[in-house]
Write a protein that holds these residues in place. Structure first.
Motif, PDB file in Angstrom:
ATOM      1  N   HIS A  96       0.679  -1.246   0.155  1.00 37.42           N
ATOM      2  CA  HIS A  96       0.035   0.030  -0.033  1.00 37.42           C
ATOM      3  C   HIS A  96       0.982   1.332   0.030  1.00 37.42           C
ATOM      4  O   HIS A  96       1.337   1.588   0.831  1.00 37.42           O
ATOM      5  CB  HIS A  96      -0.871  -0.034   1.380  1.00 37.42           C
ATOM      6  N   HIS A 110      -6.857  -2.230   3.423  1.00 38.44           N
ATOM      7  CA  HIS A 110      -6.602  -1.718   4.727  1.00 38.44           C
ATOM      8  C   HIS A 110      -7.142  -2.586   6.011  1.00 38.44           C
ATOM      9  O   HIS A 110      -8.239  -3.148   5.570  1.00 38.44           O
ATOM     10  CB  HIS A 110      -7.411  -0.361   5.038  1.00 38.44           C
ATOM     11  N   HIS A 120       1.480   5.054  -1.711  1.00 41.99           N
ATOM     12  CA  HIS A 120       1.021   6.337  -2.581  1.00 41.99           C
ATOM     13  C   HIS A 120       2.602   7.286  -2.929  1.00 41.99           C
ATOM     14  O   HIS A 120       3.233   7.229  -1.943  1.00 41.99           O
ATOM     15  CB  HIS A 120       0.146   7.199  -1.844  1.00 41.99           C
ATOM     16  N   ASP A 175       0.668   2.140   3.731  1.00 43.34           N
ATOM     17  CA  ASP A 175       0.085   3.459   3.367  1.00 43.34           C
ATOM     18  C   ASP A 175       0.896   4.479   3.465  1.00 43.34           C
ATOM     19  O   ASP A 175       0.413   5.607   3.873  1.00 43.34           O
ATOM     20  CB  ASP A 175      -1.308   3.780   4.155  1.00 43.34           C
TER      21      ASP A 175
HETATM   22 ZN   LIG Z   1      -4.023   4.598   0.658  1.00 40.88          ZN
END
Ligand SMILES: [Zn+2]
Length: 450
Positions: free
Chosen positions: A84, A246, A86, A360
């Motif tokens: 995960h 998630h 970005h 994340d």
């Molecule tokens: Zn995310």
């Protein structure tokens, strides 16, 4: 002409191999191997790599190679996956990811993720000389106007049809899925979310989820859903979603028969579930300046400590209070949050769900590369075994990326993505930070040298 080249090339390669009998591109000798499959550590083995692949693993150390690494008192694990990620600046972030041994990433959309941006990421990931992990990704977010992530990150440029798709009806989904299926995506990213913070909004209708899964399956694609509570988890399960990006926000009670039904359903379809427990830690970071005092943290990340603003500390305090309420825990210590989540992750892992690591990263106080190691530490703090944690970040992750035939473990025939460590990660998972050498595709990668 095409055919001529096709026949000549294999002949040349064979000739080459005969002249250099028993010679390899790279050999790592006398190393303790943790292969990523969950098998126990193998002591003092030799790994031979040729033409990007692992071609032999054995006890013989009298082997020649163009490059020989002495692995005595060292430990070898597969290259890690962060499932995960970005990134708004992939060229900068990729260098940091490789520095920390992250040789594969999964990008489930993001504010910069247009087709062109994805293509540029894939291009750099396919070579071995500039540090860059392998890139797997979904389509752009399927969501609705006014919902997450457009609502939450409204300040970023969200262009319908470019880096996001606003769903309006189920007929439209047929065409959208057909459109994104032309690209080399792993699947469709859908956001089922009523927040994440108040004021709450109406969730995407169930029929949109069902239709997206149905259309995706026509192209052999799976759906990767963002859910952040049990209602949304139930919607994903009902809709036939195969992957959850998630864990945070969900609360599984092993004694609740309805919850067990969801989990059973997910197990039957070989679902994968990304942990992202780092999210809560990242929210609390401004309250813990001592978290920056780690030797292996890159100076560029440590410098962030100096520029934390009072408003960020205030916001962290508010989030800490709301997490306390949400999880129904008395203590506000970090370990209390951790235990709460890891218990569930461990239950799901033991139940047979393909649990995988993801951080994340790309969000505030969630650092590319470094925070995946924090994710592993959180899991160990909560009671998971290092051997299982490593498997979640390697073989399990490669299964979610549909690439476990070529990646995810150190076994003969697989591509040589691996990390040489100075300390034993099975003694403490924080030893995953004692990185000596990072190898991707059989090539030693250059690391940040600040
Ligand atoms: Zn995310």
């Amino acid at each position: 002409m095409k055919y001529l080249i096709y026949f000549i090339v294999p002949t040349l390669l064979l000739g080459c191999r005969n002249n250099l009998e028993s010679d390899y591109d790279l050999v790592i000798k006398n190393v303790d191997l943790i292969d990523g499959t969950g098998n126990p550590i193998q002591k003092a083995v030799t790994i031979a790599i040729d033409d990007k692949k692992i071609v032999a693993i054995g006890s013989e150390s009298d082997v020649n190679a163009r490059t020989v690494i002495d692995g005595t008192d060292k430990f070898l694990i597969p290259g890690l996956f962060d499932c995960h990620v970005h990134t708004g600046d992939f060229k900068g972030d990729f260098v940091n990811l490789i520095h920390y041994g992250i040789t594969s990433i999964f990008v489930p959309g993001g504010s910069r993720c247009t087709n062109e941006y994805y293509a540029a990421m894939r291009l750099i990931s396919k070579q071995d000389s500039i540090p860059a992990p392998r890139v797997f990704h979904t389509s752009q977010h399927f969501t609705m106007e006014g919902r997450h992530p457009a609502k939450t990150y409204g300040s970023f440029n969200r262009e319908n049809g470019e880096n996001i798709f606003y769903l309006k009806d189920t007929i439209q989904i047929e065409n959208l899925v057909k459109q994104v299926a032309q690209y080399p995506i792993l699947g469709i990213k859908i956001t089922i979310e009523d927040g994440p913070t108040p004021p709450f909004v109406e969730r995407i209708p169930q029929k949109f989820v069902n239709k997206t899964v149905k259309e995706a399956s026509k192209y052999g694609l799976e759906v990767y859903a963002h859910v952040s509570d049990n209602i949304e988890l139930e919607m994903a399960v009902k809709g036939g979603v195969q992957n959850l990006v998630h864990y945070t926000g969900v609360n599984i009670d092993p004694n609740n028969s309805l919850h067990l039904k969801w989990i059973e359903n997910l197990r039957e379809k070989d679902a994968s579930w990304v942990t992202t427990l780092m999210i809560d830690k990242s929210f609390l970071y401004p309250l813990h300046p001592e978290w920056f005092d780690v030797e292996e943290m890159l100076p560029k990340y440590q410098k962030i400590k100096e520029v934390i603003e009072p408003s960020q500390i205030e916001r962290a305090k508010i989030i800490a209070e709301s997490l306390k309420k949400e999880y129904g825990i008395e203590e506000s210590t970090f370990i209390a949050f951790v235990n709460h989540h890891v218990e569930d992750v461990k239950f799901l892992y033991d139940y047979g769900i393909n649990m995988v690591l993801g951080s994340d990263t790309g969000n505030e106080f969630n650092f590319h590369g470094y925070s995946l190691h924090e994710e592993m530490q959180i899991l160990e703090l909560g009671g998971m075994k290092p051997l299982d944690i490593i498997k979640m970040g390697t073989l399990n992750a490669s299964k979610m990326m549909k690439s476990d035939d070529t990646l995810g473990s150190i076994e003969v025939g697989k591509l040589a993505d691996m990390i040489l460590l100075d300390k034993n990660p099975l003694e403490s998972i924080s030893n995953s930070l004692s990185i000596n050498t990072v190898i991707k595709n059989g090539t030693i990668q250059s690391r940040v040298s600040e």
